[in-house]
Design an enzyme around this catalytic site. Structure first.
Site, mmCIF file in Angstrom:
data_model
loop_
_atom_site.group_PDB
_atom_site.id
_atom_site.type_symbol
_atom_site.label_atom_id
_atom_site.label_comp_id
_atom_site.label_asym_id
_atom_site.label_seq_id
_atom_site.Cartn_x
_atom_site.Cartn_y
_atom_site.Cartn_z
ATOM 1 C CG ASP A 11 -1.687 -1.198 1.533
ATOM 2 O OD1 ASP A 11 -2.308 -1.671 0.415
ATOM 3 O OD2 ASP A 11 -2.152 -1.784 2.388
ATOM 4 C CD GLU A 12 4.688 -0.383 0.035
ATOM 5 O OE1 GLU A 12 3.904 -0.794 -1.042
ATOM 6 O OE2 GLU A 12 5.511 -1.118 0.466
ATOM 7 N N GLY A 13 1.600 2.996 -2.721
ATOM 8 C CA GLY A 13 1.340 3.767 -3.659
ATOM 9 C C GLY A 13 1.785 3.441 -4.973
ATOM 10 C CE LYS A 14 2.945 -2.348 -4.477
ATOM 11 N NZ LYS A 14 2.955 -2.098 -3.099
ATOM 12 N N GLY A 38 -4.128 -4.129 -4.521
ATOM 13 C CA GLY A 38 -5.143 -3.237 -5.074
ATOM 14 C C GLY A 38 -4.315 -1.980 -5.329
ATOM 15 C CG HIS A 39 -1.303 -1.901 -7.637
ATOM 16 N ND1 HIS A 39 -0.224 -2.553 -8.443
ATOM 17 C CD2 HIS A 39 -0.931 -2.314 -6.415
ATOM 18 C CE1 HIS A 39 0.644 -3.260 -7.817
ATOM 19 N NE2 HIS A 39 0.192 -3.197 -6.406
ATOM 20 C CD GLN A 220 1.075 -8.673 -2.649
ATOM 21 O OE1 GLN A 220 1.718 -9.433 -3.143
ATOM 22 N NE2 GLN A 220 -0.063 -8.257 -3.011
ATOM 23 N NE ARG A 301 -4.261 0.073 3.314
ATOM 24 C CZ ARG A 301 -4.161 1.007 2.131
ATOM 25 N NH1 ARG A 301 -3.925 2.412 2.385
ATOM 26 N NH2 ARG A 301 -4.930 0.942 0.975
HETATM 27 P P1 IMP Z 1 -2.592 -12.818 1.444
HETATM 28 O O1 IMP Z 1 -1.600 -12.475 0.392
HETATM 29 O O2 IMP Z 1 -3.913 -12.540 0.982
HETATM 30 O O3 IMP Z 1 -2.326 -14.214 1.866
HETATM 31 O O4 IMP Z 1 -2.333 -11.902 2.774
HETATM 32 C C1 IMP Z 1 -1.183 -11.984 3.660
HETATM 33 C C2 IMP Z 1 -0.833 -10.854 4.427
HETATM 34 O O5 IMP Z 1 -0.618 -9.783 3.282
HETATM 35 C C3 IMP Z 1 -2.186 -10.134 4.907
HETATM 36 O O6 IMP Z 1 -1.727 -9.609 6.176
HETATM 37 C C4 IMP Z 1 -2.509 -9.215 4.246
HETATM 38 O O7 IMP Z 1 -3.110 -7.949 4.856
HETATM 39 C C5 IMP Z 1 -1.217 -8.703 3.345
HETATM 40 N N1 IMP Z 1 -1.534 -8.222 1.933
HETATM 41 C C6 IMP Z 1 -1.785 -8.970 1.086
HETATM 42 N N2 IMP Z 1 -1.645 -8.239 -0.109
HETATM 43 C C7 IMP Z 1 -1.691 -6.715 0.285
HETATM 44 C C8 IMP Z 1 -1.478 -5.581 -0.185
HETATM 45 O O8 IMP Z 1 -1.769 -5.535 -1.609
HETATM 46 N N3 IMP Z 1 -1.280 -4.503 0.318
HETATM 47 C C9 IMP Z 1 -1.140 -4.747 1.913
HETATM 48 N N4 IMP Z 1 -1.045 -5.865 2.324
HETATM 49 C C10 IMP Z 1 -1.550 -6.949 1.608
#
Ligand code: IMP
Length: 420
Positions: A11-14, A38-39, A220, A301
């Site tokens: 969620d840095e803003g990519k 989620g970009h 991520q 968050r």
């Molecule tokens: P998963 O990737 O859905 O299995 O989630 C594993 C962990 O990564 C959880 O803590 C999620 O909240 C976190 N996570 C997964 N995708 C994102 C993302 O795009 N942004 C922020 N956190 C993420």
């Protein structure tokens, strides 16, 4: 090839930055993760959220690739594509999917829910998009790949996976109601056949040989990396620079710039350690000012000050060549801001390194205070025109990480971006 990736917990803003930098590139390629991402992009007064599709899709001259390292959900893909088509885009022209990408099946999502539920209080806080079960199947050499979807015997292959998954779900005590989800899946598979399945390794290698420019778009963040993140509270892929090589089939010596993106503070969604988390009014204010709610799940968050030991670690692991600082405007609401410079360990000693087990080690962040800089004028053109206190903040981060900050973002829109 350049890589752009997150240096924190995602969620840095990519999305915004890939979209902003996209005109410089011929190809944008996603290399890991899947619909857990989620970009978010803002332009022409509208907000757009992409989950699996690379953030270059709004530029029709750019080729967008979903690489082999991605876990790919056809159902979510269909919805995303239909939204783009509603905006007048024709993604069949400039979007390509690696035949080696793994497919997320409806039962992967159910397994994700069942496995999380069975973890009880130790749950990871997964986005429940089936990411971990899909990667489990990949590593177990039992997964289905996008290339399989184009084969005549796909339904047989699907049935074999289904049988195995149903046995697992039964063991986990999960009640399965598949009819609707399965129908949506097969309809999405049919829809997907309009797209081109590719071998991303050949496509990218040829493009590089022809002198074309490629940007690998991470999802991520570094601290969610399966090897180097805050294990086990991580995602199931390599979110770091090496993931771009294995997730696209690109040799390491073809990597040029590694653009590391971080927020001027920290956030985390889901469970797991977060050394600088603020449980007080300041944390709440950061969440409000930064509208810190998940783009995929809508979850609030967790928020805290910038964590330098974690940032330095991310710079080291990824070989970051340029830093990009996001959401600088969110800190404008504070008279004073803080940066964690090092941690105090239980024996009273200080360290600048992340402990092996961030979950079990009790660390106390030590902070340095900085004076605030008030609002950032929308028409600012040069770094030198920024408030001196903000310049101090930037210079401090640069000195502490040994890497220059080449871009700051001070709002969600493409126009609210300043490059050095
Ligand atoms: P998963 O990737 O859905 O299995 O989630 C594993 C962990 O990564 C959880 O803590 C999620 O909240 C976190 N996570 C997964 N995708 C994102 C993302 O795009 N942004 C922020 N956190 C993420």
């Amino acid at each position: 090839m350049d890589i752009l990736l997150g240096l924190q917990w995602g969620d840095e803003g990519k999305g915004k930055i890939v979209d902003f930098l996209a005109p410089k590139y011929d190809i944008i390629a996603r290399f890991q993760g899947g619909p857990n991402a989620g970009h978010t992009l803002h332009f022409d007064g509208k907000k757009h959220v992409l989950h699996q599709i690379p953030s270059g899709i709004f530029h029709t001259q750019i080729q967008n690739i979903i690489g082999n390292g991605v876990v790919f959900d056809p159902v979510i893909f269909k919805t995303e594509i239909q939204k783009l088509q509603d905006r007048g885009l024709v993604p069949t022209r400039n979007l390509f999917i690696s035949k080696k990408a793994q497919v997320i099946l409806p039962t992967h999502r159910m397994l994700d829910a069942a496995q999380e539920r069975n973890k009880g209080k130790d749950k990871i806080g997964s986005t429940l998009k089936g990411i971990s079960p899909a990667y489990q199947d990949k590593i177990a050499r039992a997964g289905l790949r996008v290339g399989d979807l184009f084969e005549d015997d796909f339904e047989d292959r699907y049935d074999r996976s289904l049988k195995r998954h149903l046995q697992m779900l039964q063991t986990l005590g999960y009640e399965v109601d598949l009819a609707q989800e399965q129908a949506a899946f097969f309809s999405a598979v049919k829809f997907l056949r309009e797209f081109k399945g590719i071998n991303s390794e050949y496509m990218i290698s040829k493009a590089l040989d022809e002198g074309k420019s490629v940007l690998a778009e991470g999802a991520q963040g570094t601290l969610l990396d399966i090897d180097f993140g805050s294990y086990p509270f991580v995602t199931s892929s390599n979110t770091t620079a090496s993931g771009a090589c294995s997730g696209l089939g690109v040799a390491p010596n073809r990597i040029k710039k590694v653009l590391g993106i971080f927020k001027a503070y920290c956030t985390r969604v889901g469970s797991g350690p977060f050394p600088t988390e603020l449980h007080d009014k300041t944390g709440e204010k950061l969440r409000e000012q930064g509208a810190e709610f998940g783009a995929t799940t809508g979850r609030p968050r967790r928020c805290g000050w910038l964590d330098l030991p974690a940032l330095r670690y991310a710079v080291m692991i990824n070989g970051v060549t340029e830093l990009l600082m996001m959401k600088t405007d969110v800190l404008s609401a504070f008279d004073q801001v803080e940066i964690c410079t090092h941690y105090e360990l239980p024996d009273g000693s200080h360290t600048q390194e992340l402990p092996y087990d961030l979950c079990e080690t009790e660390i106390k962040p030590i902070y340095q205070k900085f004076e605030g800089w008030g609002s950032i004028p929308k028409n600012v053109e040069k770094f030198e025109d920024l408030h001196p206190n903000l310049q101090k903040y930037i210079a401090f981060v640069e000195a502490q990480t040994g890497v220059g900050i080449s871009l700051i973002s001070f709002g969600p829109d493409r126009t609210e971006t300043l490059m050095r």
